[in-house]
Scaffold this motif. Structure first.
Motif, PDB file in Angstrom:
ATOM      1  N   HIS A 204       0.823  -1.216   0.000  1.00 26.61           N
ATOM      2  CA  HIS A 204       0.000   0.000   0.000  1.00 26.61           C
ATOM      3  C   HIS A 204       0.854   1.260   0.000  1.00 26.61           C
ATOM      4  N   LYS A 205       1.854   1.302   0.894  1.00 27.12           N
ATOM      5  CA  LYS A 205       2.648   2.512   1.041  1.00 27.12           C
ATOM      6  C   LYS A 205       4.095   2.145   1.356  1.00 27.12           C
ATOM      7  N   ILE A 206       5.023   2.879   0.758  1.00 29.18           N
ATOM      8  CA  ILE A 206       6.454   2.717   1.049  1.00 29.18           C
ATOM      9  C   ILE A 206       6.976   4.050   1.565  1.00 29.18           C
ATOM     10  N   SER A 207       7.521   4.056   2.751  1.00 27.81           N
ATOM     11  CA  SER A 207       8.096   5.268   3.321  1.00 27.81           C
ATOM     12  C   SER A 207       9.589   5.070   3.538  1.00 27.81           C
ATOM     13  N   ILE A 208      10.351   6.140   3.290  1.00 26.42           N
ATOM     14  CA  ILE A 208      11.807   6.117   3.415  1.00 26.42           C
ATOM     15  C   ILE A 208      12.209   7.206   4.396  1.00 26.42           C
ATOM     16  N   GLU A 209      13.005   6.846   5.393  1.00 25.68           N
ATOM     17  CA  GLU A 209      13.414   7.835   6.380  1.00 25.68           C
ATOM     18  C   GLU A 209      14.862   7.595   6.799  1.00 25.68           C
ATOM     19  N   GLY A 210      15.509   8.650   7.261  1.00 24.04           N
ATOM     20  CA  GLY A 210      16.842   8.526   7.835  1.00 24.04           C
ATOM     21  C   GLY A 210      17.972   8.929   6.910  1.00 24.04           C
ATOM     22  N   THR A 211      17.742   8.938   5.596  1.00 22.24           N
ATOM     23  CA  THR A 211      18.806   9.251   4.640  1.00 22.24           C
ATOM     24  C   THR A 211      18.650  10.656   4.081  1.00 22.24           C
ATOM     25  N   SER A 222      16.044  -0.453  -5.055  1.00 19.97           N
ATOM     26  CA  SER A 222      14.914  -1.234  -4.541  1.00 19.97           C
ATOM     27  C   SER A 222      13.966  -1.607  -5.670  1.00 19.97           C
ATOM     28  N   THR A 223      13.486  -2.837  -5.655  1.00 22.05           N
ATOM     29  CA  THR A 223      12.565  -3.309  -6.702  1.00 22.05           C
ATOM     30  C   THR A 223      11.108  -3.248  -6.272  1.00 22.05           C
ATOM     31  N   ILE A 224      10.823  -2.880  -5.016  1.00 22.24           N
ATOM     32  CA  ILE A 224       9.437  -2.844  -4.538  1.00 22.24           C
ATOM     33  C   ILE A 224       8.814  -1.493  -4.859  1.00 22.24           C
ATOM     34  N   ARG A 225       7.546  -1.507  -5.243  1.00 22.42           N
ATOM     35  CA  ARG A 225       6.817  -0.295  -5.584  1.00 22.42           C
ATOM     36  C   ARG A 225       5.409  -0.350  -4.991  1.00 22.42           C
ATOM     37  N   GLU A 226       4.872   0.818  -4.693  1.00 21.41           N
ATOM     38  CA  GLU A 226       3.499   0.889  -4.183  1.00 21.41           C
ATOM     39  C   GLU A 226       2.532   0.357  -5.231  1.00 21.41           C
ATOM     40  N   GLY A 227       1.592  -0.465  -4.789  1.00 20.87           N
ATOM     41  CA  GLY A 227       0.611  -1.065  -5.691  1.00 20.87           C
ATOM     42  C   GLY A 227       1.012  -2.425  -6.213  1.00 20.87           C
ATOM     43  N   ASP A 228       2.299  -2.792  -6.047  1.00 17.49           N
ATOM     44  CA  ASP A 228       2.751  -4.108  -6.487  1.00 17.49           C
ATOM     45  C   ASP A 228       2.254  -5.196  -5.534  1.00 17.49           C
ATOM     46  N   ILE A 235      11.250  -7.970  -0.898  1.00 24.04           N
ATOM     47  CA  ILE A 235      11.617  -7.102   0.219  1.00 24.04           C
ATOM     48  C   ILE A 235      13.049  -7.381   0.647  1.00 24.04           C
ATOM     49  N   VAL A 236      13.380  -8.664   0.827  1.00 25.55           N
ATOM     50  CA  VAL A 236      14.724  -9.054   1.258  1.00 25.55           C
ATOM     51  C   VAL A 236      15.761  -8.691   0.202  1.00 25.55           C
ATOM     52  N   ALA A 237      15.440  -8.945  -1.083  1.00 23.19           N
ATOM     53  CA  ALA A 237      16.371  -8.633  -2.168  1.00 23.19           C
ATOM     54  C   ALA A 237      16.659  -7.140  -2.229  1.00 23.19           C
ATOM     55  N   SER A 238      15.621  -6.314  -2.044  1.00 25.56           N
ATOM     56  CA  SER A 238      15.808  -4.861  -2.067  1.00 25.56           C
ATOM     57  C   SER A 238      16.665  -4.407  -0.889  1.00 25.56           C
ATOM     58  N   GLN A 239      16.429  -4.980   0.271  1.00 27.49           N
ATOM     59  CA  GLN A 239      17.222  -4.631   1.453  1.00 27.49           C
ATOM     60  C   GLN A 239      18.698  -4.990   1.241  1.00 27.49           C
ATOM     61  N   GLN A 240      18.962  -6.161   0.684  1.00 29.79           N
ATOM     62  CA  GLN A 240      20.339  -6.578   0.434  1.00 29.79           C
ATOM     63  C   GLN A 240      21.011  -5.686  -0.605  1.00 29.79           C
ATOM     64  N   ALA A 241      20.275  -5.308  -1.654  1.00 31.74           N
ATOM     65  CA  ALA A 241      20.841  -4.439  -2.690  1.00 31.74           C
ATOM     66  C   ALA A 241      21.210  -3.073  -2.118  1.00 31.74           C
ATOM     67  N   LEU A 242      20.373  -2.538  -1.253  1.00 28.70           N
ATOM     68  CA  LEU A 242      20.668  -1.254  -0.624  1.00 28.70           C
ATOM     69  C   LEU A 242      21.876  -1.358   0.297  1.00 28.70           C
ATOM     70  N   ASN A 243      21.965  -2.448   1.039  1.00 23.97           N
ATOM     71  CA  ASN A 243      23.106  -2.636   1.942  1.00 23.97           C
ATOM     72  C   ASN A 243      24.407  -2.791   1.178  1.00 23.97           C
ATOM     73  N   ARG A 244      24.349  -3.400  -0.024  1.00 20.75           N
ATOM     74  CA  ARG A 244      25.555  -3.613  -0.820  1.00 20.75           C
ATOM     75  C   ARG A 244      25.931  -2.403  -1.671  1.00 20.75           C
ATOM     76  N   SER A 245      25.073  -1.399  -1.730  1.00 19.58           N
ATOM     77  CA  SER A 245      25.312  -0.269  -2.628  1.00 19.58           C
ATOM     78  C   SER A 245      26.536   0.549  -2.227  1.00 19.58           C
ATOM     79  N   GLY A 246      26.908   0.512  -0.944  1.00 22.85           N
ATOM     80  CA  GLY A 246      28.037   1.296  -0.467  1.00 22.85           C
ATOM     81  C   GLY A 246      27.651   2.677   0.023  1.00 22.85           C
ATOM     82  N   PHE A 247      26.373   3.066  -0.144  1.00 21.29           N
ATOM     83  CA  PHE A 247      25.927   4.387   0.283  1.00 21.29           C
ATOM     84  C   PHE A 247      25.403   4.402   1.715  1.00 21.29           C
TER      85      PHE A 247
END
Length: 592
Positions: A204-211, A222-228, A235-247
């Motif tokens: 339903h909703k994706i919120s991003i905070e802290g960055t 991230s591959t997740i989108r609202e409405g998908d 969810i896990v794949a997106s979290q791992q990709a963000l952690n590996r991004s180096g940012f």
């Protein structure tokens, strides 16, 4: 009054008797080591798998059954009951058990008799929308007809079905019927399941905070989108990709499920990496000599995560001179995750076999990580080189060289790989219109490494390199930039030979060759924790004509210390041509 005295005396008497019994019991236990430690149980008549399951059900430690909570040895009925349950879990419902004693403790003799086997398996899926993943999973159930039943397999597969449904977003899925019917008389077991998938939930909703970085950048990883449709795997794949991004230092995912609307809210709580980084470098290599350097990085020039790195390092540091390499690199992340545009300017002063060169370079690189195994990069180099050499070569060169590079790793983490292979392919060229003096060439450089794990301790490592240049030999000798000449010999080439010592010569100066061919075979043995001993043989050379070439060979041995940053290798090698001395080599890095 007499009545009160009687009650007092009675309580005192029973307290005394209780204490006496406890003291007596403790003395008996202390006097008998067997009682103090528990009951030793020896199981005979069955294989290790059955023994292990029985010992586990009795909570035994090194075949000793612990005392009960009251401090007494476990009863025979307890031991027999636990043994039966453990055997039933493996499909044997009618074992013949005999419990006897020996000098150490108890002996359990087992005759398994006939087992119970799977018969019919009825597993029905009731899904609003057909799920291919669930159907494929159910089709691979472990309840094969006439196979001995295993209650562990039954429980694990049931949990796996529920877990798969959760991962696919079927958050209201449940078993409407879950029956395991065992017919001991017929020695058969039947599975009868009805699994209701329910509706698939949506995001339903994706919120991003802290960055402080832009949400567009976060969404590129991230591959997740609202409405998908909700998927725990995404969810896990997106979290791992963000952690590996180096940012980012960390990415925490919180999920809120609304069963009424069949939707999920996802919150990404992100902690950015430090904006600035100062690094110092101190090292040594037998090819590069002493090395020291410093670098400064700004990871967040803006909220699109542009960053720059300024660095300077010195190699072959000596009292009167040193090789210098100074660079400024600016990196721009692109819309596609793990793709970036890199622009750099560098100035390098280095001593090579051909002579001392001063090179000013401008380079632009488009780097693309295709997936966890494949990456590629397109680049264009513009350079000006001044060369001081005793060989008959041009002293001043200006050139533009486009190139394409492809990398493949069979493993996702080459630093910890004990098995796998890697391929690197480079193709570069230049034309008369892009250089001064005229430099027209087409060059390819191919490198392959392969590691086989023979067993837990032994490995076989192979590596090979083949490079070739399409160019007139005289033009190559006089005008080819030193960066693109092939040399063999050294730490990562043909050990036992000096760095860049294998190539055609001019006035006794190694000037590099149009082609290169090297290979190495190595066997290593893990003899103690993170230490390996290796023996190896290398061969190779750089040359100008495929019709007239000769490979130089060497043998050697070495020690490897396996660390998180790769292996630290200490090698000693002997060239097999001529009367050359043993050479010492030091390298650091991953095996792949």
């Amino acid at each position: 009054m007499k009545y009160l005295n009687y009650l007092y005396i009675s309580r005192l008497f029973y307290t005394y008797i209780t204490l006496l019994l406890l003291v007596t019991t403790s003395k008996v236990i202390a006097a008998d080591p067997g009682i103090n430690s528990g009951t030793h149980l020896n199981i005979i008549g069955v294989e290790t798998t059955f023994k292990t399951n029985i010992y586990r059900s009795l909570s035994s430690n090194e075949n000793v059954i612990p005392l009960s909570l009251l401090g007494f040895p476990q009863s025979d009925n307890y031991i027999l009951s636990k043994a039966r349950s453990a055997l039933q879990a493996l499909g044997y419902y009618q074992p013949a058990l005999t419990l006897s004693e020996d000098q150490k403790g108890k002996v359990l003799s087992i005759e398994l008799n006939k087992p119970v086997r799977w018969n019919n398996s009825s597993i029905a899926l009731n899904c609003e929308i057909e799920s291919k993943e669930m159907s494929q999973l159910v089709a691979k159930h472990p309840f094969t007809k006439d196979k001995i039943i295993n209650h562990g397999d039954y429980s694990q597969f049931k949990s796996r079905v529920q877990r798969q449904a959760q991962e696919l977003g079927l958050l209201n899925a449940t078993f409407a019927k879950s029956a395991l019917n065992v017919d001991i008389a017929e020695l058969q077991a039947n599975v009868d399941w009805i699994f209701n998938c329910g509706a698939r939930y949506t995001i339903h909703k994706i919120s991003i905070e802290g960055t402080v970085l832009s949400h567009d950048l976060v969404n590129s990883y991230s591959t997740i989108r609202e409405g998908d449709a909700y998927s725990q795997l995404d969810i896990v794949a997106s979290q791992q990709a963000l952690n590996r991004s180096g940012f980012f230092k960390s990415v925490v995912v919180d999920q809120s499920v609304d069963h009424a609307t069949k939707s999920v809210d996802v919150n990404l709580s992100i902690l950015d990496t430090d904006k600035y980084e100062l690094k110092t470098l101190l090292g040594y290599g037998t090819d590069s000599g002493g090395k020291l350097g410093v670098s400064w990085r700004n990871r967040r020039v803006n909220n699109r995560a542009h960053q720059y790195v300024a660095s300077i390092d010195f190699n072959e540091v000596k009292l009167n001179k040193a090789n210098l390499h100074a660079t400024f690199q600016y990196q721009i992340p692109l819309e596609k995750a793990s793709s970036q545009w890199i622009n750099l300017v560098s100035y390098e002063v280095k001593d090579e076999e051909i002579g001392r060169s001063n090179i000013l370079t401008l380079e632009s690189v488009l780097a693309n990580k295709i997936n966890a195994h494949w990456s590629s990069q397109w680049s264009i180099v513009m350079a000006q080189e001044q060369l001081e050499s005793e060989a008959d070569v041009n002293q001043s060169l200006k050139y533009i060289v486009p190139s394409w590079q492809t990398n493949y790793y069979s493993v996702t983490d080459p630093f910890s790989a004990v098995e796998g292979w890697r391929w690197q392919s480079i193709i570069r060229f230049s034309t008369k219109q892009l250089s001064n003096p005229d430099i027209e060439f087409l060059q390819t450089d191919q490198k392959v490494k392969r590691i086989w794990s023979l067993n837990d301790d032994w490995r076989l490592l192979l590596r090979a390199r083949i490079g070739s240049t399409l160019m007139d030999t005289e033009d190559f000798t006089s005008s080819m930039p030193s960066t693109y000449r092939f040399f063999a010999g050294g730490d990562v080439s043909v050990r036992g030979y000096k760095h860049q010592s294998l190539s055609p010569t001019d006035n006794d100066v190694s000037i590099g060759g149009k082609h290169i061919l090297t290979s190495g075979i190595e066997v290593d043995y893990l003899f103690y924790e993170s230490f390996r001993w290796a023996i190896f043989s290398d061969q190779g050379n750089a040359f100008n004509d495929w019709k007239d070439w000769e490979l130089q060979k060497s043998v050697g041995t070495g020690l490897r210390w396996v660390t998180p940053i790769g292996a630290i290798r200490l090698d000693i090698a002997k060239a097999l041509d001529g009367n050359k001395a043993w050479r010492f080599h030091v390298t650091i890095g991953p095996d792949l």
